[in-house]
Motif scaffolding. Structure first.
Motif, PDB file in Angstrom:
ATOM      1  N   GLY A 236       4.958  11.503  52.873  1.00 48.81           N
ATOM      2  CA  GLY A 236       4.605  10.876  51.587  1.00 48.81           C
ATOM      3  C   GLY A 236       3.613   9.747  51.740  1.00 48.81           C
TER       4      GLY A 236
ATOM      5  N   GLY B 127       5.960  -4.492  50.735  1.00 52.66           N
ATOM      6  CA  GLY B 127       6.060  -3.122  50.208  1.00 52.66           C
ATOM      7  C   GLY B 127       6.683  -3.117  48.822  1.00 52.66           C
ATOM      8  N   ALA B 128       6.291  -2.087  48.046  1.00 52.03           N
ATOM      9  CA  ALA B 128       6.878  -1.932  46.710  1.00 52.03           C
ATOM     10  C   ALA B 128       8.377  -1.660  46.828  1.00 52.03           C
ATOM     11  CB  ALA B 128       6.195  -0.775  45.977  1.00 52.03           C
ATOM     12  N   LYS B 129       8.769  -1.022  47.914  1.00 50.55           N
ATOM     13  CA  LYS B 129      10.189  -0.693  48.107  1.00 50.55           C
ATOM     14  C   LYS B 129      11.051  -1.957  48.090  1.00 50.55           C
ATOM     15  CE  LYS B 129      11.640   2.929  50.800  1.00 50.55           C
ATOM     16  NZ  LYS B 129      11.743   3.625  52.087  1.00 50.55           N
TER      17      LYS B 129
ATOM     18  N   ILE C  61      11.487  -3.141  44.577  1.00 48.81           N
ATOM     19  CA  ILE C  61      12.460  -2.312  43.847  1.00 48.81           C
ATOM     20  C   ILE C  61      13.884  -2.715  44.252  1.00 48.81           C
ATOM     21  CG2 ILE C  61      13.324   0.077  43.664  1.00 48.81           C
ATOM     22  CD1 ILE C  61      10.256   0.892  43.981  1.00 48.81           C
TER      23      ILE C  61
ATOM     24  N   TRP D 164      12.592   9.809  43.013  1.00 51.70           N
ATOM     25  CA  TRP D 164      12.307   9.347  44.389  1.00 51.70           C
ATOM     26  C   TRP D 164      13.620   8.973  45.085  1.00 51.70           C
ATOM     27  CZ3 TRP D 164      11.585   3.771  45.914  1.00 51.70           C
ATOM     28  CH2 TRP D 164      11.141   3.656  47.233  1.00 51.70           C
TER      29      TRP D 164
ATOM     30  N   TYR E 267      15.898   5.164  44.889  1.00 54.46           N
ATOM     31  CA  TYR E 267      16.500   4.456  43.747  1.00 54.46           C
ATOM     32  C   TYR E 267      18.030   4.549  43.788  1.00 54.46           C
ATOM     33  CZ  TYR E 267      11.791   5.137  41.719  1.00 54.46           C
ATOM     34  OH  TYR E 267      10.438   5.169  41.489  1.00 54.46           O
TER      35      TYR E 267
ATOM     36  N   ASN F 255       9.252   6.239  36.588  1.00 51.95           N
ATOM     37  CA  ASN F 255       8.301   6.375  37.694  1.00 51.95           C
ATOM     38  C   ASN F 255       7.207   7.367  37.280  1.00 51.95           C
ATOM     39  OD1 ASN F 255       8.361   8.154  40.854  1.00 51.95           O
ATOM     40  ND2 ASN F 255       7.091   6.424  40.313  1.00 51.95           N
TER      41      ASN F 255
ATOM     42  N   ASN G 205       6.960  10.696  41.764  1.00 55.35           N
ATOM     43  CA  ASN G 205       7.314  11.332  43.030  1.00 55.35           C
ATOM     44  C   ASN G 205       8.747  11.824  42.846  1.00 55.35           C
ATOM     45  OD1 ASN G 205       7.957  12.029  45.631  1.00 55.35           O
ATOM     46  ND2 ASN G 205       7.864   9.965  46.483  1.00 55.35           N
TER      47      ASN G 205
ATOM     48  N   ASP H  21       8.113   1.806  38.036  1.00 51.62           N
ATOM     49  CA  ASP H  21       7.528   1.926  39.371  1.00 51.62           C
ATOM     50  C   ASP H  21       6.195   2.657  39.230  1.00 51.62           C
ATOM     51  OD1 ASP H  21       6.782   2.681  41.918  1.00 51.62           O
ATOM     52  OD2 ASP H  21       8.736   3.518  42.478  1.00 51.62           O
TER      53      ASP H  21
ATOM     54  N   VAL I 170       3.575   2.873  41.515  1.00 53.37           N
ATOM     55  CA  VAL I 170       2.820   2.872  42.779  1.00 53.37           C
ATOM     56  C   VAL I 170       1.776   3.993  42.867  1.00 53.37           C
ATOM     57  CG1 VAL I 170       4.583   1.671  44.157  1.00 53.37           C
ATOM     58  CG2 VAL I 170       4.558   4.168  44.126  1.00 53.37           C
ATOM     59  N   TYR I 171       1.954   5.063  42.059  1.00 60.48           N
ATOM     60  CA  TYR I 171       0.950   6.152  42.091  1.00 60.48           C
ATOM     61  C   TYR I 171      -0.059   6.034  40.948  1.00 60.48           C
ATOM     62  CZ  TYR I 171       3.908   8.256  45.627  1.00 60.48           C
ATOM     63  OH  TYR I 171       4.612   8.486  46.782  1.00 60.48           O
TER      64      TYR I 171
ATOM     65  N   SER J 202       0.181   0.678  49.185  1.00 57.94           N
ATOM     66  CA  SER J 202       0.358   1.794  50.118  1.00 57.94           C
ATOM     67  C   SER J 202      -0.410   3.047  49.729  1.00 57.94           C
ATOM     68  CB  SER J 202       1.840   2.174  50.212  1.00 57.94           C
ATOM     69  OG  SER J 202       2.567   1.195  50.883  1.00 57.94           O
ATOM     70  N   LYS J 203      -0.220   3.476  48.472  1.00 62.33           N
ATOM     71  CA  LYS J 203      -0.756   4.784  48.066  1.00 62.33           C
ATOM     72  C   LYS J 203      -2.214   4.649  47.629  1.00 62.33           C
ATOM     73  CE  LYS J 203       3.635   5.736  48.404  1.00 62.33           C
ATOM     74  NZ  LYS J 203       4.313   6.571  49.372  1.00 62.33           N
TER      75      LYS J 203
ATOM     76  N   ARG K 233       2.714  -2.724  54.614  1.00 63.49           N
ATOM     77  CA  ARG K 233       3.878  -3.197  53.848  1.00 63.49           C
ATOM     78  C   ARG K 233       3.478  -4.319  52.877  1.00 63.49           C
ATOM     79  NH1 ARG K 233       5.368   0.049  52.935  1.00 63.49           N
ATOM     80  NH2 ARG K 233       7.482  -0.532  52.348  1.00 63.49           N
ATOM     81  N   LEU K 234       2.889  -3.908  51.785  1.00 65.27           N
ATOM     82  CA  LEU K 234       2.477  -4.884  50.786  1.00 65.27           C
ATOM     83  C   LEU K 234       2.667  -4.305  49.380  1.00 65.27           C
ATOM     84  CD1 LEU K 234       1.279  -7.749  50.624  1.00 65.27           C
ATOM     85  CD2 LEU K 234      -0.980  -6.719  50.480  1.00 65.27           C
TER      86      LEU K 234
HETATM   87  C1  LIG Z   1       7.913   6.417  43.922  1.00 62.08           C
HETATM   88  C2  LIG Z   1       7.761   5.487  45.049  1.00 62.08           C
HETATM   89  N1  LIG Z   1       8.012   4.184  44.861  1.00 62.08           N
HETATM   90  C3  LIG Z   1       7.912   3.279  45.853  1.00 62.08           C
HETATM   91  C4  LIG Z   1       7.533   3.665  47.116  1.00 62.08           C
HETATM   92  C5  LIG Z   1       7.455   2.616  48.189  1.00 62.08           C
HETATM   93  O1  LIG Z   1       6.150   2.220  48.427  1.00 62.08           O
HETATM   94  P1  LIG Z   1       5.813   1.059  49.498  1.00 62.08           P
HETATM   95  O2  LIG Z   1       5.191   1.733  50.673  1.00 62.08           O
HETATM   96  O3  LIG Z   1       4.864   0.163  48.781  1.00 62.08           O
HETATM   97  O4  LIG Z   1       7.081   0.379  49.839  1.00 62.08           O
HETATM   98  C6  LIG Z   1       7.263   5.013  47.377  1.00 62.08           C
HETATM   99  C7  LIG Z   1       6.913   5.451  48.748  1.00 62.08           C
HETATM  100  O5  LIG Z   1       7.005   6.593  49.108  1.00 62.08           O
HETATM  101  C8  LIG Z   1       7.372   5.951  46.318  1.00 62.08           C
HETATM  102  O6  LIG Z   1       7.107   7.241  46.504  1.00 62.08           O
END
Ligand SMILES: Cc1ncc(COP(=O)(O)O)c(C=O)c1O
Length: 378
Positions: free
Chosen positions: A37, A96-98, A101, A122, A125, A163, A167, A195, A197-198, A227-228, A236-237
């Protein structure tokens, strides 16, 4: 000896396939991976140079926990594009966005609360919600377009997770779908975690942020990351904006866990946001060509999938060949093609496989050839 909270968390369903793929690689097999991913491109050089410069200038110490002011200013300007009126103080920069979240979910959910997840979703969550002691409520989306229809909430519901682009399905929620979600959130006084991120991996239309809708500003946590969009997964931002009390709670969590995002990485983030954006357009154009190649190829082999409007994933229904997990295993064992079983993303993905097309067109073609040979023999 172990924490009871983790008893509730299952190991990732992708683990079995990943372990098998690694075993084949160790045995010298050429495994084609449609399971990763992350963009396969290198991070654009102006972003790398900005981080190198920051390192050379000695930006190697802790930063303010919420992020360096210049980056938060850049993010506030970026959020303006999304119709979100936020000040730098309304923003937290995260590793990272993770992490954003994780912090958002832990900042607001209590034991017994419920959070709505659209199924499929995804993989992270659900575990985050459970770790916070709350309960995920899975709401299946329509099989036709992977978008939710009207859905019920209960007195315990506190949050809806959105989202888009999504994803694993690649679905992009249009204004009417987001309106439906916003109306439910306003009517029932719920929070929305959006979310995004895409956001930039989009092939049609314009990205819409639900936080910009009437009545949503004070109930939306908007998460995004680098990231994406900029091929920066390893940096990791990420970042988020949230109502002040929620942001304060997220900041507390960050202060007591990771402290801050890596100092020189944050300077790379400024260059990403403020620098030329042609690199993003180039990557998205290439993803689009790959999407067309993989979807046309899979469709001609009898897989049921449409061209998604966003992300770099296709969520294909493979029920005519067997269950998703079974097909994924057969593809790997007999063709050395790794895909992710749809069940990893929720029970409505049991007949699906997720294919990530973040690999070159040559490798996609080779993968399709292998799938074709295998299917001919089924
Ligand atoms: C839907 C979704 N949200 C968040 C993330 C996390 O992204 P990050 O690399 O910024 O932590 C991902 C990573 O695969 C993702 O697919």
């Amino acid at each position: 000896m172990m924490s009871k909270r983790l008893d509730e968390i299952e190991e990732s369903a992708t683990f079995r396939i990943a372990a098998l793929a690694n075993k084949f690689r160790r045995d010298g097999k050429d495994v084609i991976s449609f399971s990763i991913g992350e963009p396969d491109f290198d991070t654009p050089s102006h972003i790398k140079n900005a981080a190198k410069k920051a390192l050379d200038e000695g930006r190697t110490h802790y930063t303010p926990s919420a992020g360096i002011p210049e980056l938060r200013e850049g993010i506030a300007r970026k959020f303006e594009e999304n119709g979100l009126e936020v000040a730098p103080n309304d923003i937290i920069v995260t590793p990272g966005a993770k992490q954003a979240i994780f912090e958002a979910i832990h900042a607001v959910l209590n034991e017994g609360d419920e959070a709505v997840l659209f199924d499929p979703a995804w993989v992270s969550y659900d575990p985050c919600i459970k770790l916070a002691g709350a309960k995920p409520i899975w709401v299946p989306v329509s099989e036709e377009d992977f978008k939710p229809d009207d859905f019920a909430v209960t007195k315990k519901t506190k949050m809806i997770i959105v989202n888009s682009p999504c994803n694993p399905t690649g679905a992009v929620f249009d204004r009417s779908t987001l309106n439906l979600i916003a109306d439910i959130a306003v009517d029932h006084d719920l929070l929305v975690l959006s979310d995004e991120v895409y956001e930039k991996i989009l092939y049609a239309g314009k990205h819409i942020s639900i936080g910009s809708f009437e009545g949503m500003h004070d109930r939306t946590i908007t998460v995004n990351g680098f990231s994406k969009t900029y091929a920066m997964t390893g940096w990791r931002l990420g970042y988020a904006t949230a109502p002040p009390d929620i942001l304060d709670a997220m900041l507390k969590l960050q202060q007591h866990s990771t402290s801050c995002a890596t100092s020189f990485v944050q300077y790379g983030g400024i260059a990403a946001l403020e620098g030329p954006q042609e690199c993003v357009a180039e990557m998205v154009n290439e993803f689009k060509a790959r999407r067309d190649l993989i979807v046309d190829g899979l469709s001609s082999l009898g897989f049921k999938c449409k061209k998604p409007d966003g992300t770099f994933y296709v969520f294909a229904n493979v029920s005519q060949f067997g269950g998703g997990a079974e097909v994924a295993e057969r593809l790997l064992r007999d063709a050395y093609v790794a895909v992710t079983p749809g069940i990893a993303f929720g029970s409505s993905g049991k007949d699906h496989i997720r294919i990530s097309y973040a690999i070159s067109q040559a490798r996609i073609s080779e993968g399709l050839d292998r799938i074709e040979s295998l299917m001919r023999n089924i």
